[in-house]
Design a protein around this motif. Structure first.
Motif, PDB file in Angstrom:
ATOM      1  N   ALA A  18       0.827  -1.206   0.000  1.00  0.00           N
ATOM      2  CA  ALA A  18       0.000   0.000   0.000  1.00  0.00           C
ATOM      3  C   ALA A  18       0.858   1.252   0.000  1.00  0.00           C
ATOM      4  N   GLN A  19       1.950   1.228   0.741  1.00  0.00           N
ATOM      5  CA  GLN A  19       2.856   2.383   0.767  1.00  0.00           C
ATOM      6  C   GLN A  19       3.511   2.598  -0.595  1.00  0.00           C
ATOM      7  N   VAL A  20       3.904   1.509  -1.254  1.00  0.00           N
ATOM      8  CA  VAL A  20       4.499   1.618  -2.591  1.00  0.00           C
ATOM      9  C   VAL A  20       3.484   2.182  -3.580  1.00  0.00           C
ATOM     10  N   ALA A  21       2.246   1.663  -3.512  1.00  0.00           N
ATOM     11  CA  ALA A  21       1.206   2.149  -4.420  1.00  0.00           C
ATOM     12  C   ALA A  21       0.922   3.629  -4.198  1.00  0.00           C
TER      13      ALA A  21
ATOM     14  N   ARG B 146       1.562   9.354  -6.163  1.00  0.00           N
ATOM     15  CA  ARG B 146       2.101  10.712  -6.059  1.00  0.00           C
ATOM     16  C   ARG B 146       3.030  11.045  -7.210  1.00  0.00           C
ATOM     17  N   LEU B 147       3.701  10.016  -7.761  1.00  0.00           N
ATOM     18  CA  LEU B 147       4.629  10.234  -8.878  1.00  0.00           C
ATOM     19  C   LEU B 147       3.911  10.296 -10.220  1.00  0.00           C
ATOM     20  N   GLY B 148       2.599  10.088 -10.228  1.00  0.00           N
ATOM     21  CA  GLY B 148       1.849  10.153 -11.482  1.00  0.00           C
ATOM     22  C   GLY B 148       1.871   8.864 -12.280  1.00  0.00           C
ATOM     23  N   VAL B 149       2.188   7.760 -11.625  1.00  0.00           N
ATOM     24  CA  VAL B 149       2.183   6.472 -12.322  1.00  0.00           C
ATOM     25  C   VAL B 149       0.733   6.129 -12.699  1.00  0.00           C
ATOM     26  N   PRO B 150       0.507   5.579 -13.907  1.00  0.00           N
ATOM     27  CA  PRO B 150      -0.873   5.259 -14.323  1.00  0.00           C
ATOM     28  C   PRO B 150      -1.599   4.380 -13.322  1.00  0.00           C
ATOM     29  N   ASP B 151      -2.910   4.561 -13.271  1.00  0.00           N
ATOM     30  CA  ASP B 151      -3.724   3.811 -12.307  1.00  0.00           C
ATOM     31  C   ASP B 151      -3.593   2.308 -12.488  1.00  0.00           C
ATOM     32  N   ASP B 152      -3.458   1.847 -13.761  1.00  0.00           N
ATOM     33  CA  ASP B 152      -3.344   0.405 -14.003  1.00  0.00           C
ATOM     34  C   ASP B 152      -2.176  -0.195 -13.236  1.00  0.00           C
TER      35      ASP B 152
END
Length: 430
Positions: free
Chosen positions: A357-360, A365-371
């Motif tokens: 959960a912390q990684v996600a 926050r970094l803008g990584v795609p939701d997928d």
């Protein structure tokens, strides 16, 4: 396995038509074939057979009723004429398969005379040949009901071969059981010896040793027992014998046999590289957790990841064959060229929910795609498709509300400047 990507595009939704590009449409179509053949549950059997026997197989053909490719699981590795499947490799290039042969026996409960006849099917890149064994043992050509020719043509609309539809799932290193069968037999034997020793000498015994002639007379008939011929022993009972010595034989020490059993368990864990706590009960402080569990399972996780690579390539080959078959016998498939299929697997590592959960959250926050964020959290493609569908529905409601407000604002702007809205008074208007 949890899904497929085609040329980098993964499944977007269960509805192929909603996918934004042909590659995503094809990925969604693959997942529909997967669900239609119930492979989500059958893959467990497929992998277990490969781990147990060293190999397992899938044959891909066309299901006319469902209008989709059909995937049939097979497990047996054939001998010369034994039931099963045999792949014939190019002697100069082992990675190149020349053809595949399947041996099997017919079964027809309504016609016993037709049961037990051996059949053989040879799969070549561009044709399929069927044979049946005659009464003299010779192979004769055979056509099933519905076959239009012999051999069956196995080419696409342009006449190009569809490929060999037999896909091999080979476990690296062969059978996982082969190296531990001897140790397992020894462990089984040790368990039997331990049980026998516990039965015969695992409890204290009362021994009566006679110093002179005497003792109990032999009992010839259990139905005719005299009182003096019986010896009743129970707690707090006094034993009185003549010319004899009564002493206690202590129970045997079974610990050496127990240690021998545990040594075999340790040996099996070492040879198979399976953590020992999977092979014997643990409890209390012996249960690994957290970082210790991750370290202990690192070797097992590595082996799983290796097999994901090998089996993933086999699934890619199976889906490529299925795609070619569907283009030939079906209709309306998206054109994707070049075709690059990759299997998506669930994470083999031991999951730490809080850490994931912390990684996600950091990814978000970094803008990584939701997928990617959803995949990191362990959601399946079906779950992700549901999230996207819900988001689209909520977005549609929001857009409709905004459009309604803009429409009302536009109508208000079109009214003449001197016009005033009617005033409600005494139940009427003025």
């Amino acid at each position: 396995m949890s899904g497929f990507t085609v040329n980098g595009a993964g499944i977007d939704d269960a509805d192929i038509e909603d996918a934004p590009e042909p590659a995503a449409q094809l990925a969604a179509l693959f997942w529909r074939w997967w669900a239609g053949n119930k492979i989500d549950s059958q893959q467990i059997t497929l992998y277990r057979r490969a781990l147990r026997d060293g190999k397992s197989y899938i044959i891909v053909d066309w299901d006319e009723k469902k209008g989709m490719p059909r995937f049939t699981l097979h497990s047996l590795d054939a001998g010369d004429v034994e039931p099963g499947i045999m792949l014939h490799h190019d002697p100069e290039d082992h990675n190149r398969i020349l053809y595949a042969t399947r041996y099997f026996y017919t079964f027809d409960p309504l016609n016993p005379g037709r049961t037990g006849v051996q059949r053989k099917t040879i799969y070549l890149p561009g044709e399929i040949r069927k044979y049946i064994q005659g009464k003299a043992g010779q192979w004769e050509t055979y056509m099933d009901s519905g076959d239009l020719s012999w051999p069956l043509s196995w080419v696409d609309a342009q006449g190009a071969p569809l490929g060999i539809p037999v896909i091999e799932f080979e476990n690296p290193g062969g059978s996982e059981m082969a190296g531990i069968i001897g140790l397992q037999n020894a462990l089984n034997k040790t368990w039997l010896d331990l049980i026998a020793a516990a039965d015969t000498s695992g409890f204290p015994l009362i021994a009566i040793e006679y110093t002179t002639e005497g003792g109990f007379n032999p009992i010839a008939d259990d139905a005719n027992i005299e009182g003096d011929d019986e010896l009743h022993i129970s707690p707090a009972r006094i034993i009185q014998v003549d010319n004899a010595r009564v002493h206690r034989l202590e129970a045997a020490n079974l610990q050496p046999m127990i240690e021998t059993k545990e040594a075999f368990v340790q040996a099996i864990a070492g040879v198979s590289r399976i953590p020992v706590y999977y092979l014997q009960p643990v409890g209390g402080a012996e249960v690994p957790s957290g970082e210790a569990l991750k370290q202990l399972e690192s070797g097992l996780v590595k082996r799983v990841q290796e097999r994901q690579l090998v089996f993933g390539q086999a699934w890619a080959d199976a889906m490529e064959i299925a795609y070619n078959i569907a283009k030939t016998f079906g209709a309306g498939l998206p054109e994707v060229d070049p075709l690059n299929i990759q299997a998506q697997w669930t994470d083999a590592n031991v999951r730490n929910e809080l850490q994931q959960a912390q990684v996600a959250e950091a990814y978000k926050r970094l803008g990584v795609p939701d997928d990617v964020v959803w995949t990191t959290l362990g959601f399946t493609p079906t779950d992700i498709a549901g999230f996207k569908g819900q988001a689209r529905r909520e977005e549609a409601v929001t857009v409709a509300a905004i459009a309604g407000e803009l429409r009302r604002a536009g109508l208000a702007a079109q009214r003449p400047a001197d016009s005033t809205p009617p005033v409600q008074q005494n139940g009427g208007t003025q």
